[in-house]
Scaffold this motif. Structure first.
Motif, PDB file in Angstrom:
ATOM      1  N   GLY A  39       6.103  -2.305  43.995  1.00  0.00           N
ATOM      2  CA  GLY A  39       6.463  -2.123  45.394  1.00  0.00           C
ATOM      3  C   GLY A  39       7.958  -2.119  45.642  1.00  0.00           C
ATOM      4  O   GLY A  39       8.404  -2.319  46.779  1.00  0.00           O
ATOM      5  N   ILE A  40       8.759  -1.888  44.605  1.00  0.00           N
ATOM      6  CA  ILE A  40      10.218  -1.821  44.729  1.00  0.00           C
ATOM      7  C   ILE A  40      10.623  -0.356  44.845  1.00  0.00           C
ATOM      8  O   ILE A  40      10.294   0.458  43.984  1.00  0.00           O
ATOM      9  N   GLY A  41      11.328  -0.025  45.911  1.00  0.00           N
ATOM     10  CA  GLY A  41      11.723   1.357  46.142  1.00  0.00           C
ATOM     11  C   GLY A  41      12.955   1.745  45.347  1.00  0.00           C
ATOM     12  O   GLY A  41      13.995   1.089  45.431  1.00  0.00           O
ATOM     13  N   LEU A  42      12.858   2.800  44.551  1.00  0.00           N
ATOM     14  CA  LEU A  42      13.995   3.293  43.781  1.00  0.00           C
ATOM     15  C   LEU A  42      14.731   4.390  44.549  1.00  0.00           C
ATOM     16  O   LEU A  42      14.118   5.160  45.293  1.00  0.00           O
ATOM     17  N   GLN A  43      16.048   4.453  44.333  1.00  0.00           N
ATOM     18  CA  GLN A  43      16.884   5.433  45.010  1.00  0.00           C
ATOM     19  C   GLN A  43      17.698   6.185  43.956  1.00  0.00           C
ATOM     20  O   GLN A  43      18.667   5.646  43.423  1.00  0.00           O
TER      21      GLN A  43
ATOM     22  N   PHE B  19      10.136   7.013  44.682  1.00  0.00           N
ATOM     23  CA  PHE B  19      11.445   6.969  45.319  1.00  0.00           C
ATOM     24  C   PHE B  19      11.324   6.630  46.799  1.00  0.00           C
ATOM     25  O   PHE B  19      10.527   7.230  47.523  1.00  0.00           O
ATOM     26  N   SER B  20      12.145   5.687  47.238  1.00  0.00           N
ATOM     27  CA  SER B  20      12.141   5.335  48.658  1.00  0.00           C
ATOM     28  C   SER B  20      12.894   6.358  49.481  1.00  0.00           C
ATOM     29  O   SER B  20      12.528   6.650  50.626  1.00  0.00           O
ATOM     30  N   VAL B  21      13.964   6.916  48.937  1.00  0.00           N
ATOM     31  CA  VAL B  21      14.720   7.954  49.631  1.00  0.00           C
ATOM     32  C   VAL B  21      15.457   8.781  48.576  1.00  0.00           C
ATOM     33  O   VAL B  21      15.875   8.250  47.539  1.00  0.00           O
ATOM     34  N   VAL B  22      15.595  10.061  48.832  1.00  0.00           N
ATOM     35  CA  VAL B  22      16.324  10.965  47.942  1.00  0.00           C
ATOM     36  C   VAL B  22      17.342  11.718  48.774  1.00  0.00           C
ATOM     37  O   VAL B  22      16.991  12.338  49.784  1.00  0.00           O
TER      38      VAL B  22
ATOM     39  N   ALA C 165      19.423  22.791  46.159  1.00  0.00           N
ATOM     40  CA  ALA C 165      19.690  21.606  46.984  1.00  0.00           C
ATOM     41  C   ALA C 165      18.884  21.646  48.272  1.00  0.00           C
ATOM     42  O   ALA C 165      18.467  20.605  48.786  1.00  0.00           O
ATOM     43  N   ALA C 166      18.650  22.847  48.783  1.00  0.00           N
ATOM     44  CA  ALA C 166      17.895  22.986  50.022  1.00  0.00           C
ATOM     45  C   ALA C 166      16.437  22.560  49.860  1.00  0.00           C
ATOM     46  O   ALA C 166      15.748  22.322  50.861  1.00  0.00           O
ATOM     47  N   ARG C 167      15.953  22.466  48.615  1.00  0.00           N
ATOM     48  CA  ARG C 167      14.567  22.021  48.391  1.00  0.00           C
ATOM     49  C   ARG C 167      14.389  20.529  48.641  1.00  0.00           C
ATOM     50  O   ARG C 167      13.260  20.049  48.784  1.00  0.00           O
ATOM     51  N   ILE C 168      15.484  19.780  48.685  1.00  0.00           N
ATOM     52  CA  ILE C 168      15.390  18.347  48.935  1.00  0.00           C
ATOM     53  C   ILE C 168      15.194  18.132  50.431  1.00  0.00           C
ATOM     54  O   ILE C 168      16.044  18.510  51.236  1.00  0.00           O
ATOM     55  N   PRO C 169      14.087  17.526  50.840  1.00  0.00           N
ATOM     56  CA  PRO C 169      13.815  17.343  52.272  1.00  0.00           C
ATOM     57  C   PRO C 169      14.622  16.171  52.836  1.00  0.00           C
ATOM     58  O   PRO C 169      14.073  15.153  53.271  1.00  0.00           O
ATOM     59  N   PHE C 170      15.937  16.324  52.846  1.00  0.00           N
ATOM     60  CA  PHE C 170      16.811  15.230  53.271  1.00  0.00           C
ATOM     61  C   PHE C 170      16.899  15.194  54.797  1.00  0.00           C
ATOM     62  O   PHE C 170      17.169  16.202  55.442  1.00  0.00           O
ATOM     63  N   PHE C 171      16.672  14.019  55.360  1.00  0.00           N
ATOM     64  CA  PHE C 171      16.719  13.801  56.799  1.00  0.00           C
ATOM     65  C   PHE C 171      18.141  13.387  57.163  1.00  0.00           C
ATOM     66  O   PHE C 171      18.644  12.369  56.680  1.00  0.00           O
TER      67      PHE C 171
ATOM     68  N   TRP D 152      23.891   3.669  57.055  1.00  0.00           N
ATOM     69  CA  TRP D 152      22.778   3.475  57.971  1.00  0.00           C
ATOM     70  C   TRP D 152      21.430   3.414  57.241  1.00  0.00           C
ATOM     71  O   TRP D 152      21.347   3.610  56.036  1.00  0.00           O
ATOM     72  N   VAL D 153      20.406   3.188  58.026  1.00  0.00           N
ATOM     73  CA  VAL D 153      19.045   3.199  57.505  1.00  0.00           C
ATOM     74  C   VAL D 153      18.774   4.521  56.798  1.00  0.00           C
ATOM     75  O   VAL D 153      19.035   5.598  57.344  1.00  0.00           O
ATOM     76  N   GLY D 154      18.264   4.445  55.566  1.00  0.00           N
ATOM     77  CA  GLY D 154      17.981   5.632  54.771  1.00  0.00           C
ATOM     78  C   GLY D 154      19.080   5.991  53.804  1.00  0.00           C
ATOM     79  O   GLY D 154      18.870   6.802  52.909  1.00  0.00           O
ATOM     80  N   GLY D 155      20.289   5.403  53.968  1.00  0.00           N
ATOM     81  CA  GLY D 155      21.364   5.649  53.019  1.00  0.00           C
ATOM     82  C   GLY D 155      21.155   4.848  51.747  1.00  0.00           C
ATOM     83  O   GLY D 155      20.541   3.775  51.754  1.00  0.00           O
ATOM     84  N   ILE D 156      21.666   5.354  50.638  1.00  0.00           N
ATOM     85  CA  ILE D 156      21.523   4.660  49.359  1.00  0.00           C
ATOM     86  C   ILE D 156      22.437   3.447  49.306  1.00  0.00           C
ATOM     87  O   ILE D 156      23.591   3.504  49.728  1.00  0.00           O
TER      88      ILE D 156
END
Length: 689
Positions: free
Chosen positions: A477-481, A510-513, A571-577, A584-588
């Motif tokens: 349950g540990i999110g990798l970045q 991965f928790s966020v990419v 790079a455009a294939r990465i669904p980055f929000f 901020w929240v979501g940053g590595i």
């Protein structure tokens, strides 16, 4: 108010006993969600020698000093006055056009910033309501745009987007002096933080990141006004990089009118020797001191890394200096370094810190007793969250650290950066979770086994290491970045597709990419030291760079070095929000990300990205300003926006696909031609994002 000049400030003879008080500062612009740790280590070294350190996180103190409704109202009036003066000019050259757009952009965002509301959300339970959190984040991002307009020559809005260092010493120094409004605000924030303390033996400013360099040098102008008799020294990782990458000692003289000395290397121990020298208790400055006002004394590297202050033992840390009310987070976190250097130290692209023949500094570990003492003191100060700030910590020590924290009942929620090896099996991942680990970033670098091997990460990396390790962390349950980049020498289009394919294949781990970074060849990397082995040649400094560390090169088969447009489609294939950015929240590697992962689980960022449509978030980010002008603001707006976008290859490639290269060239040509006023004024509504 007295003004400083570029001339060298004269000090009394160093044998004069000035006192035992020392001022240590972390300058803007950096993460203001928790305190940076370097000054804590420096203060410990001074206290052990009976000096009295005064530590100020000027980054956070200055931010809170100016992030007020009163300041914004005053700045809005100032911007209106500047715009009126611009209207009175006969024409606008390139610099004036850029200035007008900055002013208008600042005015457009200033109306919707509610400082008190944003602080309340960031520091209370409201932090965990993402809709409210987004509104607070948006107001702070707007404020950064306002800072760009008011201060003029420092990019606060882009400070966390891995900005490149200014590679020219004279331009860096000139830029530090070029924002009198910023310097005045730094001085006011210092006065508010320090109170009536009238003298210091010396003032030390630490610049850990490139974004701290120009504001850090500007801080010395404010310090010289307040403490004209104190010696001024500039240190930190970014300053060490300047020294490592200098063309010659001569270029360092550009900083002589701002500070007295540079310090190269880790100063945990040497800072007390430096204080002794300033006090007249020592005849020579410690190794690592670069005297700018008298002579350049290079570090005595013949004595090895120990001469540069690399600690083997050190005194206990003290967190009592931290003003927790300054930070935009609902919990208390510190950075803590149980190790220094990188245990792996094989990556051929790396050039970090005090490296000489290896990619990073020598690997060192804290003693078990010191770990217990430091973390126990942290708990006494109400600190509940840690970021283990390391280059890479070896798995065996990490396991011992987890067991020690359990035995001593030191309960923290924590994160760190890892170099993944096969040691991170199911058992170790479970131990990490039970000891409080929430998330970890790691250097994926590439999804190609061939390229990973060339990078020094070992053969058959996906099957032998990544696949089982990803499964172990997912089960725990540990999110990798993951951190990764494109453009390593010899990398092919197939290798880049392998990276994207790997990220998609193991998405659940991965928790966020984020989007990819771009490979930059640095002078101290193994690739630069052995170019033939990596199929590159013609390594050379970039034009007009005298403190920059990046090199241009070409492949020996004639191909140029890779550039961002080469992999824009991938790079455009990465669904980055877009809102998922530092700090901020979501940053590595951010505190805010860890808090959301801790409360909501490793999949929270995927849930948020699905819930918040990118188009809706983009709509919320737009602001408008309505203004009447005798100049053609539509043309000026297009000129500046196209020029700014064209500075970045990825943006230019996307823009070219939309409007064509010819249109870009026309705007750039138009930007270079002065804009003259028309016979009659017109009213414009301009939209900014």
């Amino acid at each position: 108010m007295p003004q400083t000049t570029d001339s060298t400030v004269q000090h009394d003879a160093p044998d004069r006993q000035v006192g035992r008080r020392v001022l240590l500062l972390t300058p803007p612009y950096g993460d203001f969600t928790y305190p940076y740790h370097s000054t804590t280590y420096l203060a410990a070294g001074l206290k052990a020698r009976d000096y009295e350190p005064c530590v100020v996180d000027l980054n956070a103190a200055w931010f809170r000093h100016v992030f007020t409704a009163e300041k914004i109202a005053a700045w809005r009036d100032e911007l209106q006055e500047r715009l009126a003066r611009m209207e009175g000019r006969r024409c606008w050259d390139e610099e004036a056009q850029a200035e007008v757009i900055r002013i208008l952009q600042g005015l457009s965002v200033s109306e919707r910033i509610d400082c008190a509301h944003a602080v309340e959300i960031m520091t209370t339970e409201a932090f965990y309501d993402y809709d409210r959190y987004l509104s607070a984040r948006r107001q702070i991002r707007d404020f950064e745009m306002l800072l760009n307009a008011v201060y003029g020559n420092i990019d606060f809005h882009g400070a966390f987007a891995t900005p490149p260092a200014e590679p020219n010493a004279a331009r860096l120094a000139a830029g530090a002096r070029a924002s009198p409004t910023f310097i005045d605000d730094l001085e006011a924030a210092l006065r508010a933080s320090i109170g009536d303390q009238s003298a210091f033996l010396f003032c030390g400013v630490s610049a850990p990141f490139n974004a701290n360099l120009r504001p850090g040098l500007a801080t010395f102008v404010a310090l010289r006004r307040l403490f004209p008799g104190a010696r001024q020294v500039f240190g930190g990782t970014a300053v060490t990089d300047i020294y490592k990458n200098r063309v010659s000692d001569t270029v360092l003289s550009a900083f002589a009118g701002l500070c007295d000395d540079l310090f190269v290397g880790e100063a945990d121990h040497a800072i007390a020797d430096y204080a002794d020298w300033c006090s007249g208790l020592r005849d020579e400055p410690p190794a690592g001191t670069i005297e700018l006002t008298t002579r350049a004394t290079p570090p005595r590297r013949d004595d090895g890394p120990a001469a540069l202050g690399l600690p083997t033992t050190r005194p206990p840390l003290d967190y009592s200096w931290i003003d927790w009310d300054l930070y935009l987070a609902p919990v208390r976190q510190i950075n803590y370094s149980p190790t220094r250097g990188c245990f792996w130290n094989k990556c051929t692209f790396c050039d970090y810190g005090l490296n000489e023949d290896m990619p990073a500094a020598p690997y060192r570990k804290e003693s078990a007793d010191r770990l217990v003492e430091d973390l126990t003191e942290a708990r006494r100060n109400g600190i509940t969250h840690l970021y283990f700030a390391v280059d890479a910590i070896d798995p065996a020590l990490l396991r011992r650290l987890c067991r020690m924290m359990g035995e001593e009942r030191l309960t923290f929620r924590w994160s760190t950066e890892l170099m993944l090896t096969r040691n991170f099996d199911d058992a170790l991942a479970a131990e990490l979770r039970d000891a409080g680990m929430v998330t970890a970033s790691f250097g994926l670098e590439t999804g190609s086994d061939r390229v990973a091997h060339a990078m020094g990460k070992g053969p058959d990396r996906e099957n032998a290491v990544l696949r089982p390790v990803f499964a172990a962390f997912r089960a725990a349950g540990i999110g990798l970045q993951p951190k990764y980049f494109f453009g390593f020498p010899g990398e092919t289009e197939e290798d880049r597709r392998a990276t994207i394919d790997l990220l998609e294949r193991y998405d659940e781990a991965f928790s966020v990419v984020t989007r990819p970074n771009v490979f930059e060849l640095t002078r101290g990397a193994i690739v630069a030291k052995r170019p033939n082995a990596f199929g590159i040649a013609d390594l050379q400094r970039r034009p007009d760079e005298d403190i920059g560390g990046f090199l241009d090169y070409r492949h020996t088969d004639g191909r140029p070095a890779a550039a961002p447009p080469d992999f824009a489609d991938l790079a455009a294939r990465i669904p980055f929000f877009e809102p998922f950015e530092r700090p901020w929240v979501g940053g590595i590697d951010t505190l805010h990300s860890k808090l959301y992962l801790d409360r909501y689980g490793a999949d929270i960022f995927k849930q948020l990205a699905r819930r918040h449509a990118p188009a809706e978030e983009a709509r919320r980010d737009w602001t408008q300003v309505r203004v009447t002008s005798n100049f053609d603001l539509g043309r000026v707006f297009d000129n500046v926006m196209v020029t700014q976008a064209a500075m970045y290859p990825c943006n230019r490639a996307a823009m070219a696909a939309e409007i064509g290269e010819d249109a870009i060239d026309e705007s750039l040509e138009s930007f270079r031609a002065p804009v003259e006023p028309a016979a009659e004024a017109a009213t414009y509504t301009l939209s900014f994002r």
